[in-house]
Design a protein around this motif. Structure first.
Motif, PDB file in Angstrom:
ATOM      1  N   ASP A   1      56.954 -40.746 -88.180  1.00 41.03           N
ATOM      2  CA  ASP A   1      55.502 -40.967 -88.213  1.00 41.03           C
ATOM      3  C   ASP A   1      55.113 -41.957 -89.308  1.00 41.03           C
ATOM      4  OD1 ASP A   1      55.147 -39.231 -86.151  1.00 41.03           O
ATOM      5  OD2 ASP A   1      54.700 -37.490 -87.414  1.00 41.03           O
ATOM      6  N   SER A   2      55.776 -41.861 -90.457  1.00 42.55           N
ATOM      7  CA  SER A   2      55.496 -42.789 -91.564  1.00 42.55           C
ATOM      8  C   SER A   2      55.896 -44.207 -91.187  1.00 42.55           C
ATOM      9  CB  SER A   2      56.259 -42.349 -92.818  1.00 42.55           C
ATOM     10  OG  SER A   2      55.849 -41.069 -93.236  1.00 42.55           O
ATOM     11  N   LEU A   3      57.061 -44.337 -90.553  1.00 43.35           N
ATOM     12  CA  LEU A   3      57.532 -45.653 -90.120  1.00 43.35           C
ATOM     13  C   LEU A   3      56.590 -46.238 -89.073  1.00 43.35           C
ATOM     14  CD1 LEU A   3      59.794 -47.789 -90.320  1.00 43.35           C
ATOM     15  CD2 LEU A   3      60.998 -46.556 -88.509  1.00 43.35           C
ATOM     16  N   ASP A   4      56.115 -45.375 -88.180  1.00 40.45           N
ATOM     17  CA  ASP A   4      55.191 -45.811 -87.141  1.00 40.45           C
ATOM     18  C   ASP A   4      53.906 -46.344 -87.752  1.00 40.45           C
ATOM     19  OD1 ASP A   4      54.388 -45.962 -84.289  1.00 40.45           O
ATOM     20  OD2 ASP A   4      52.897 -44.495 -84.924  1.00 40.45           O
ATOM     21  N   ARG A   5      53.391 -45.643 -88.773  1.00 38.96           N
ATOM     22  CA  ARG A   5      52.167 -46.088 -89.448  1.00 38.96           C
ATOM     23  C   ARG A   5      52.378 -47.417 -90.161  1.00 38.96           C
ATOM     24  NH1 ARG A   5      51.496 -40.558 -90.606  1.00 38.96           N
ATOM     25  NH2 ARG A   5      52.507 -40.803 -92.643  1.00 38.96           N
ATOM     26  N   ILE A   6      53.547 -47.578 -90.796  1.00 33.73           N
ATOM     27  CA  ILE A   6      53.845 -48.829 -91.508  1.00 33.73           C
ATOM     28  C   ILE A   6      53.887 -49.997 -90.527  1.00 33.73           C
ATOM     29  CG2 ILE A   6      55.629 -50.088 -92.792  1.00 33.73           C
ATOM     30  CD1 ILE A   6      56.382 -47.384 -94.085  1.00 33.73           C
ATOM     31  N   VAL A   7      54.579 -49.799 -89.406  1.00 35.61           N
ATOM     32  CA  VAL A   7      54.672 -50.856 -88.392  1.00 35.61           C
ATOM     33  C   VAL A   7      53.298 -51.179 -87.829  1.00 35.61           C
ATOM     34  CG1 VAL A   7      55.595 -51.441 -86.108  1.00 35.61           C
ATOM     35  CG2 VAL A   7      57.063 -50.326 -87.791  1.00 35.61           C
ATOM     36  N   SER A   8      52.509 -50.136 -87.573  1.00 30.31           N
ATOM     37  CA  SER A   8      51.153 -50.326 -87.036  1.00 30.31           C
ATOM     38  C   SER A   8      50.270 -51.094 -88.018  1.00 30.31           C
ATOM     39  CB  SER A   8      50.533 -48.965 -86.714  1.00 30.31           C
ATOM     40  OG  SER A   8      49.227 -49.118 -86.224  1.00 30.31           O
ATOM     41  N   ASP A   9      50.321 -50.700 -89.302  1.00 26.95           N
ATOM     42  CA  ASP A   9      49.519 -51.378 -90.325  1.00 26.95           C
ATOM     43  C   ASP A   9      49.966 -52.831 -90.495  1.00 26.95           C
ATOM     44  OD1 ASP A   9      48.147 -49.047 -90.720  1.00 26.95           O
ATOM     45  OD2 ASP A   9      49.278 -48.440 -92.505  1.00 26.95           O
ATOM     46  N   LEU A  10      51.269 -53.051 -90.441  1.00 24.66           N
ATOM     47  CA  LEU A  10      51.803 -54.415 -90.574  1.00 24.66           C
ATOM     48  C   LEU A  10      51.370 -55.273 -89.396  1.00 24.66           C
ATOM     49  CD1 LEU A  10      53.598 -56.253 -92.320  1.00 24.66           C
ATOM     50  CD2 LEU A  10      55.560 -55.511 -90.957  1.00 24.66           C
ATOM     51  N   GLY A  11      51.403 -54.676 -88.203  1.00 22.72           N
ATOM     52  CA  GLY A  11      50.965 -55.400 -87.011  1.00 22.72           C
ATOM     53  C   GLY A  11      49.494 -55.779 -87.084  1.00 22.72           C
ATOM     54  N   THR A  12      48.671 -54.849 -87.570  1.00 26.16           N
ATOM     55  CA  THR A  12      47.241 -55.124 -87.723  1.00 26.16           C
ATOM     56  C   THR A  12      47.006 -56.243 -88.736  1.00 26.16           C
ATOM     57  OG1 THR A  12      46.736 -52.804 -87.232  1.00 26.16           O
ATOM     58  CG2 THR A  12      45.007 -54.105 -88.302  1.00 26.16           C
ATOM     59  N   LEU A  13      47.814 -56.239 -89.807  1.00 28.54           N
ATOM     60  CA  LEU A  13      47.688 -57.272 -90.834  1.00 28.54           C
ATOM     61  C   LEU A  13      48.095 -58.640 -90.289  1.00 28.54           C
ATOM     62  CD1 LEU A  13      47.212 -58.039 -93.847  1.00 28.54           C
ATOM     63  CD2 LEU A  13      49.626 -57.510 -94.242  1.00 28.54           C
ATOM     64  N   VAL A  14      49.222 -58.681 -89.616  1.00 27.50           N
ATOM     65  CA  VAL A  14      49.739 -59.960 -89.098  1.00 27.50           C
ATOM     66  C   VAL A  14      48.816 -60.530 -88.025  1.00 27.50           C
ATOM     67  CG1 VAL A  14      51.625 -61.032 -87.799  1.00 27.50           C
ATOM     68  CG2 VAL A  14      52.139 -59.458 -89.671  1.00 27.50           C
ATOM     69  N   TRP A  15      48.362 -59.644 -87.102  1.00 28.76           N
ATOM     70  CA  TRP A  15      47.516 -60.098 -86.009  1.00 28.76           C
ATOM     71  C   TRP A  15      46.030 -59.923 -86.341  1.00 28.76           C
ATOM     72  CZ3 TRP A  15      49.491 -62.991 -82.376  1.00 28.76           C
ATOM     73  CH2 TRP A  15      50.842 -62.859 -82.038  1.00 28.76           C
ATOM     74  N   GLY A  16      45.700 -59.995 -87.608  1.00 27.46           N
ATOM     75  CA  GLY A  16      44.320 -59.825 -88.035  1.00 27.46           C
ATOM     76  C   GLY A  16      43.485 -61.073 -87.807  1.00 27.46           C
ATOM     77  N   TRP A  17      42.253 -61.012 -88.303  1.00 25.22           N
ATOM     78  CA  TRP A  17      41.311 -62.112 -88.084  1.00 25.22           C
ATOM     79  C   TRP A  17      41.739 -63.445 -88.684  1.00 25.22           C
ATOM     80  CZ3 TRP A  17      37.883 -62.814 -84.587  1.00 25.22           C
ATOM     81  CH2 TRP A  17      37.327 -61.714 -83.932  1.00 25.22           C
ATOM     82  N   PRO A  18      42.397 -63.476 -89.858  1.00 27.33           N
ATOM     83  CA  PRO A  18      42.821 -64.783 -90.377  1.00 27.33           C
ATOM     84  C   PRO A  18      43.703 -65.557 -89.390  1.00 27.33           C
ATOM     85  CG  PRO A  18      42.970 -63.139 -92.100  1.00 27.33           C
ATOM     86  CD  PRO A  18      42.644 -62.394 -90.846  1.00 27.33           C
ATOM     87  N   LEU A  19      44.666 -64.855 -88.753  1.00 26.86           N
ATOM     88  CA  LEU A  19      45.542 -65.520 -87.792  1.00 26.86           C
ATOM     89  C   LEU A  19      44.771 -65.934 -86.545  1.00 26.86           C
ATOM     90  CD1 LEU A  19      48.439 -66.400 -87.082  1.00 26.86           C
ATOM     91  CD2 LEU A  19      48.726 -64.185 -85.954  1.00 26.86           C
ATOM     92  N   VAL A  20      43.881 -65.052 -86.086  1.00 28.10           N
ATOM     93  CA  VAL A  20      43.087 -65.364 -84.888  1.00 28.10           C
ATOM     94  C   VAL A  20      42.238 -66.610 -85.117  1.00 28.10           C
ATOM     95  CG1 VAL A  20      41.205 -64.543 -83.412  1.00 28.10           C
ATOM     96  CG2 VAL A  20      43.030 -62.977 -84.081  1.00 28.10           C
ATOM     97  N   ILE A  21      41.580 -66.677 -86.286  1.00 26.00           N
ATOM     98  CA  ILE A  21      40.736 -67.836 -86.601  1.00 26.00           C
ATOM     99  C   ILE A  21      41.575 -69.099 -86.730  1.00 26.00           C
ATOM    100  CG2 ILE A  21      39.226 -68.834 -88.373  1.00 26.00           C
ATOM    101  CD1 ILE A  21      38.253 -65.938 -88.935  1.00 26.00           C
TER     102      ILE A  21
END
Length: 316
Positions: A3-23
């Motif tokens: 569960d901890s690993l899943d949260r880390i991957v999820s948070d990292l994915g949100t960071l990488v695919w966040g608004w800065p990259l989209v813009i």
């Protein structure tokens, strides 16, 4: 721990695919569309002509692949989890409106595909054997910093190949085969490993030959299955399109800690899934077209845009 690993991957994915990259990506796509004077619209039909009726005599020899083979393998790389399952996760996470933004942003991503292939076929270097090769590793080497950027790109490309290109795809196939046939996972893994080993031991030529045969079948079966599903649910098509359009422009307030399906989320997930589905800007198409030895960079760039259109607009 899982569960901890899943949260880390999820948070990292949100960071990488966040608004800065989209813009950044959206800005780059719009800039390239303007810089190349809407090449994806002006040469849309000519791009299909280059794919369906390829120029004869373009093959440079045994050390190179043909532009059509590069196109087929680009399509092979982009049609998979990113297009099929990626569309479902985009609509789950960003709402039905994500489908609309995948459709719109996909047209701008075609300009990115044109630019990366054009650069990869016009900027090349000569190997020790005299073979010309192009791709991100070559044109990134022209940027200040020496081999840092090419090495960094190669590292992430390798990680992408192992994780999303193999681990996720193999797991998806395992799930499908296991549920349909009841065959246990270890036997499926052995079968897949044996097949991949056979293909890879044959070198680049065997990989190309196998892809040439598999990709048309894969794409054909995908569209036949999809048309059957759409035909079965034909009465729901118009209402579904209405929901997509309504959701694409709906601005719902976020209350407290409850995340709603907002227009912003639809755009964000639409952009991320469009990029993941088409691999536009990732450089994989540039690597393949950079191995053609093409003397017509613009023609190769125009031709390559069709792969983005197919994986984004048709498959998604």
């Amino acid at each position: 721990m899982i569960d901890s690993l899943d949260r880390i991957v999820s948070d990292l994915g949100t960071l990488v695919w966040g608004w800065p990259l989209v813009i950044f990506v959206s800005g780059a796509a719009i800039y390239m569309t303007l810089a190349f004077r809407a090449v994806q619209f002006r040469y849309f039909f000519k791009a299909w002509k280059y794919v369906l009726f390829p120029e004869k005599g373009e093959h440079q020899g045994e050390d190179y692949i043909t532009p059509l083979q590069a196109f087929v393998n680009t399509l092979s790389a982009s049609i998979g989890n990113g297009s099929a399952a990626g569309m479902a996760t985009a609509m789950y996470s960003g709402g039905p409106g994500a489908a609309f933004w995948i459709f719109v942003l996909g047209f701008f991503n075609m300009a990115i595909r044109f630019a990366e292939v054009c650069a990869s076929t016009s900027i090349t270097n000569e190997s020790a054997t005299g073979t010309l090769r192009g791709g991100p590793m070559v044109y990134l080497g022209l940027v200040r910093g020496g081999s840092f950027l090419p090495t960094l790109y190669a590292f992430f490309a390798l990680a992408l190949a192992f994780i999303t290109g193999n681990a996720m795809q193999c797991n998806s196939m395992r799930l499908g085969i296991e549920r349909m046939t009841g065959v246990e996972a270890p036997y499926i893994a052995l079968l897949l490993f044996s097949f991949m080993l056979y293909v890879m031991l044959g070198g680049a030529n065997r990989i190309i030959r196998v892809s040439d045969k598999i990709v048309p079948v894969k794409v054909g079966l995908f569209f036949i299955a999809t048309l059957c599903v759409l035909g079965y649910h034909w009465q729901s098509i118009i209402p579904a399109l209405a929901i997509i359009l309504k959701s694409a422009f709906t601005l719902k307030a976020l209350g407290g800690g409850v995340a709603g399906h907002t227009m912003q989320e639809a755009i964000r997930f639409g952009m991320s899934r469009s990029l993941n589905a088409t691999e536009s800007g990732l450089g994989t198409a540039g690597i393949l077209f950079g191995a053609t030895g093409s003397k017509h960079p613009v023609r190769s760039g125009i031709m390559s845009m069709v792969s983005t259109f197919i994986s984004n607009h048709l498959v998604c």
